[in-house]
Scaffold this motif. Structure first.
Motif, PDB file in Angstrom:
ATOM      1  N   SER A  14     -20.426  48.090  14.587  1.00  0.00           N
ATOM      2  CA  SER A  14     -20.958  47.283  13.636  1.00  0.00           C
ATOM      3  C   SER A  14     -22.093  46.425  14.082  1.00  0.00           C
ATOM      4  O   SER A  14     -21.953  45.759  15.216  1.00  0.00           O
ATOM      5  N   ALA A  15     -23.047  46.187  13.227  1.00  0.00           N
ATOM      6  CA  ALA A  15     -24.124  45.014  13.571  1.00  0.00           C
ATOM      7  C   ALA A  15     -23.707  43.775  13.385  1.00  0.00           C
ATOM      8  O   ALA A  15     -23.656  42.708  14.121  1.00  0.00           O
ATOM      9  N   VAL A  16     -22.646  43.606  12.399  1.00  0.00           N
ATOM     10  CA  VAL A  16     -21.923  42.251  12.072  1.00  0.00           C
ATOM     11  C   VAL A  16     -20.775  42.837  11.918  1.00  0.00           C
ATOM     12  O   VAL A  16     -20.253  43.614  11.085  1.00  0.00           O
ATOM     13  N   ARG A  17     -19.703  42.024  12.508  1.00  0.00           N
ATOM     14  CA  ARG A  17     -18.370  42.068  12.323  1.00  0.00           C
ATOM     15  C   ARG A  17     -17.563  40.900  12.038  1.00  0.00           C
ATOM     16  O   ARG A  17     -17.913  39.770  13.040  1.00  0.00           O
ATOM     17  N   ILE A  18     -17.032  40.644  10.984  1.00  0.00           N
ATOM     18  CA  ILE A  18     -16.458  38.944  10.562  1.00  0.00           C
ATOM     19  C   ILE A  18     -14.865  39.397  10.394  1.00  0.00           C
ATOM     20  O   ILE A  18     -14.661  40.303   9.532  1.00  0.00           O
ATOM     21  N   ARG A  19     -14.144  38.613  10.850  1.00  0.00           N
ATOM     22  CA  ARG A  19     -12.783  38.478  10.643  1.00  0.00           C
ATOM     23  C   ARG A  19     -12.028  37.332  10.412  1.00  0.00           C
ATOM     24  O   ARG A  19     -12.285  36.317  11.120  1.00  0.00           O
ATOM     25  N   ASP A  20     -11.533  37.397   9.191  1.00  0.00           N
ATOM     26  CA  ASP A  20     -10.732  36.104   8.698  1.00  0.00           C
ATOM     27  C   ASP A  20     -11.391  34.861   8.996  1.00  0.00           C
ATOM     28  O   ASP A  20     -11.113  33.802   9.277  1.00  0.00           O
ATOM     29  N   LEU A  21     -12.766  34.924   8.317  1.00  0.00           N
ATOM     30  CA  LEU A  21     -13.633  33.605   8.407  1.00  0.00           C
ATOM     31  C   LEU A  21     -13.289  32.507   7.440  1.00  0.00           C
ATOM     32  O   LEU A  21     -13.534  33.068   6.192  1.00  0.00           O
TER      33      LEU A  21
ATOM     34  N   ASP B 167     -13.372  31.607   2.148  1.00  0.00           N
ATOM     35  CA  ASP B 167     -12.034  31.823   2.049  1.00  0.00           C
ATOM     36  C   ASP B 167     -11.593  33.067   2.707  1.00  0.00           C
ATOM     37  O   ASP B 167     -11.120  33.953   1.916  1.00  0.00           O
ATOM     38  N   GLY B 168     -11.425  33.263   4.008  1.00  0.00           N
ATOM     39  CA  GLY B 168     -11.032  34.470   4.619  1.00  0.00           C
ATOM     40  C   GLY B 168     -11.752  35.512   4.424  1.00  0.00           C
ATOM     41  O   GLY B 168     -11.434  36.705   3.874  1.00  0.00           O
ATOM     42  N   ILE B 169     -12.970  35.574   5.008  1.00  0.00           N
ATOM     43  CA  ILE B 169     -14.010  36.660   4.687  1.00  0.00           C
ATOM     44  C   ILE B 169     -13.864  37.670   5.974  1.00  0.00           C
ATOM     45  O   ILE B 169     -13.750  37.457   7.042  1.00  0.00           O
ATOM     46  N   ASP B 170     -13.653  39.084   5.312  1.00  0.00           N
ATOM     47  CA  ASP B 170     -13.600  40.020   6.286  1.00  0.00           C
ATOM     48  C   ASP B 170     -14.739  41.214   6.043  1.00  0.00           C
ATOM     49  O   ASP B 170     -14.983  41.487   5.007  1.00  0.00           O
TER      50      ASP B 170
ATOM     51  N   GLN C 295     -23.496  27.475  11.488  1.00  0.00           N
ATOM     52  CA  GLN C 295     -22.539  27.042  10.659  1.00  0.00           C
ATOM     53  C   GLN C 295     -21.304  26.731  11.639  1.00  0.00           C
ATOM     54  O   GLN C 295     -20.860  27.492  11.998  1.00  0.00           O
ATOM     55  N   LYS C 296     -20.926  25.377  11.341  1.00  0.00           N
ATOM     56  CA  LYS C 296     -19.522  25.067  11.885  1.00  0.00           C
ATOM     57  C   LYS C 296     -18.517  25.999  11.197  1.00  0.00           C
ATOM     58  O   LYS C 296     -18.352  25.683   9.898  1.00  0.00           O
ATOM     59  N   ILE C 297     -17.747  26.592  11.983  1.00  0.00           N
ATOM     60  CA  ILE C 297     -16.388  27.232  11.115  1.00  0.00           C
ATOM     61  C   ILE C 297     -15.119  26.821  11.379  1.00  0.00           C
ATOM     62  O   ILE C 297     -14.933  26.022  12.575  1.00  0.00           O
ATOM     63  N   LYS C 298     -14.358  26.969  10.461  1.00  0.00           N
ATOM     64  CA  LYS C 298     -12.774  26.418  10.721  1.00  0.00           C
ATOM     65  C   LYS C 298     -12.079  27.344  11.570  1.00  0.00           C
ATOM     66  O   LYS C 298     -11.454  26.958  12.439  1.00  0.00           O
ATOM     67  N   SER C 299     -11.986  28.640  11.275  1.00  0.00           N
ATOM     68  CA  SER C 299     -11.472  29.432  12.016  1.00  0.00           C
ATOM     69  C   SER C 299     -12.189  31.087  11.715  1.00  0.00           C
ATOM     70  O   SER C 299     -12.810  30.994  10.694  1.00  0.00           O
TER      71      SER C 299
END
Lengths: 245, 243
Positions: B4-11, B22-25, B55-59
């Motif tokens: 994947s060019a972009v992979r986002i887990r539980d953002l 709110d929890g982006i995958d 961007q500062k992220i929480k988790s």
């Protein structure tokens, strides 16, 4: 950590922005000279003027570059250009070094015009040669810009940044010796004067006027200015953030 | 199967104490054009900022081209167009684009090519602050394009542009995705623009509530009109089941 190419690209951009406006650049280059002529005429003779005049050679370039510096980082942040630049391969160090390079370039030009006016129209006479006072004036200007940049990095908007002028710079200017001779000032004011960052400017210039090549007093104050400049610039690099909330 | 060019887990991201993401995958395939749509305040810009790494992220984890978002090496590969123009008003179009070209180690020729591409060649010697809002956005777009990045993150690039130019820009986005394999993530609030994407992500209150090709979204919402589909999805009490 940093790249020469990127730093110079940002430097060019800053200088273009600062000098694009003809009125602003005339103000930046000519204002210290005009002030010197003005103050010279408050005094009866060139000899009476010399102590104040030498201090002004450093103090006014420092103040005018402070004014330039104090709005720059705030502006970059508010326009979003700071974030845009930090999203490119440019590092925070590139950014800060570019401001330093721009300050060096602008202050050298300003120093030449200020010193030329000081020694001709102002009739200044100093123990050290004019080129030394010119070099010192440039150092003072770079120091002033760094003070401006750190104030700017702390501020949220340009309004706050301009409030720091009467809040921080004017008090220092009033008791640094330009307006009233240090020896006749109250003791507690002199105690404050000793520890003001801005006093390094006037003390160095006074040393250069009184002694040929300034002696140790000049060296001490120049080093102090250089250290404060470096600290301010590192402070700017530390305060600006790539990642924001 | 390429990575994947972009992979986002539980953002998860908070801004000013409020939950924005709110929890982006999410996974984005390389060389594709992905449209991010949703009402204002739904978190589109914040999600793009996470991909760019500003961007500062929480988790959660955001990986771009195999690296954590925002790392130094990535900044040569990813370029970002912010929603409001971040060009220097007191510089000409040419000076602005050359400035960004230098930051990305591109040449003056590269700068001239992208200025041409966004249709600003006749204005290239003009100060940016004297241009119209739409022209300023294009000048800004040229600054992002000059990087010739592997990944292009565009926040509302076509706001204030006339239909003809919008069509040209979209054709250009597709061309660079096809020809150069550039991955493009673009936000828009105009649904008929999103129709030109390979894939549409619909956001609402910090969540992705629909994720499909334009054709499938039309089919699921039983309307040919994507604007209507958008409204049906947004107003649906429960998100339409995702395929």
């Amino acid at each position: 950590m940093f790249s020469v190419r990127i730093t110079l690209a940002i430097t060019r951009r800053i200088l273009r922005e600062v000098f694009r406006d003809t009125r602003a650049s005339i103000f930046l280059l000519v204002a210290p000279g005009v002030l010197i002529v003005l103050v010279r005429n408050l005094f009866e003779s060139a000899a009476d003027f010399a102590p104040t005049g030498a201090m002004m050679l450093g103090a006014f370039p420092a103040l005018s570059m402070y004014m330039v510096g104090s709005t720059l980082v705030v502006r970059e942040r508010n326009r979003g250009t700071l974030e845009a630049i930090l999203a490119t391969p440019a590092s925070r160090l590139d950014f800060v070094l570019a401001y330093l390079c721009a300050a060096v370039a602008a202050s050298l030009v300003q120093a030449v015009s200020t010193v030329a006016v000081g020694y001709t129209l102002g009739g200044l006479e100093t123990a050290s040669p004019p080129w030394l006072l010119g070099a010192m004036a440039a150092l003072c200007a770079i120091f002033g810009m760094s003070l401006g940049l750190i104030c700017s990095a702390i501020c949220q908007n340009e309004g706050q940044a301009s409030q720091l002028v009467p809040g921080i710079m004017v008090p220092q200017l009033l008791i640094c010796g330009v307006f009233w001779p240090l020896p006749v000032m109250a003791d507690w004011l002199r105690a404050i004067e000793r520890f003001m960052p801005f006093s390094t400017v006037t003390r160095a210039m006074t040393a250069a006027r009184e002694h040929s090549y300034g002696g140790s007093e000049l060296v001490v104050n120049s080093v102090a200015m250089a250290v404060l400049t470096a600290a301010a610039l590192l402070g700017v690099a530390a305060i600006i953030r790539r990642r924001t909330a | 199967m390429s990575e994947s060019a972009v992979r986002i887990r539980d953002l998860v991201v908070y801004r000013g104490g409020a939950l924005v993401l709110d929890g982006i995958d999410l996974d984005v395939a390389p060389g594709t054009v992905t449209g991010l749509v949703g009402p204002s305040g739904s978190g589109k810009t914040t999600l793009l900022r996470c991909v760019v790494g500003v961007q500062k992220i929480k988790s959660g984890r955001v990986t771009v081209l195999g690296r954590p978002a925002g790392t130094a090496a990535l900044r040569h590969e990813v370029s970002y167009l912010t929603q409001s123009p971040t060009v220097y008003g007191d510089l000409t179009v040419e000076e602005n684009v050359r400035h960004f070209a230098a930051l990305y180690r591109r040449s003056k020729r590269d700068a001239a090519i992208v200025i041409e591409r966004v249709g600003l060649s006749p204005k290239s010697r003009q100060l940016v602050r004297k241009l119209s809002g739409g022209q300023q956005t294009r000048a800004n777009l040229a600054c992002a394009l000059v990087a010739a990045p592997r990944m292009l993150v565009l926040d509302e690039p076509t706001v204030g542009q006339d239909p003809l130019l919008r069509r040209e820009l979209w054709t250009h986005f597709h061309n660079i995705a096809r020809a150069e394999g550039t991955t493009i993530v673009v936000s828009s609030h105009v649904m008929d623009e999103a129709a030109r994407c390979d894939r549409i992500l619909l956001m609402r209150t910090g969540k992705i509530i629909a994720d499909d090709t334009p054709e499938m979204i039309r089919k699921e919402t039983q309307t040919d009109d994507l604007d209507e589909a958008f409204l049906r999805l947004i107003e649906a009490p429960v998100a339409v089941p995702q395929v």
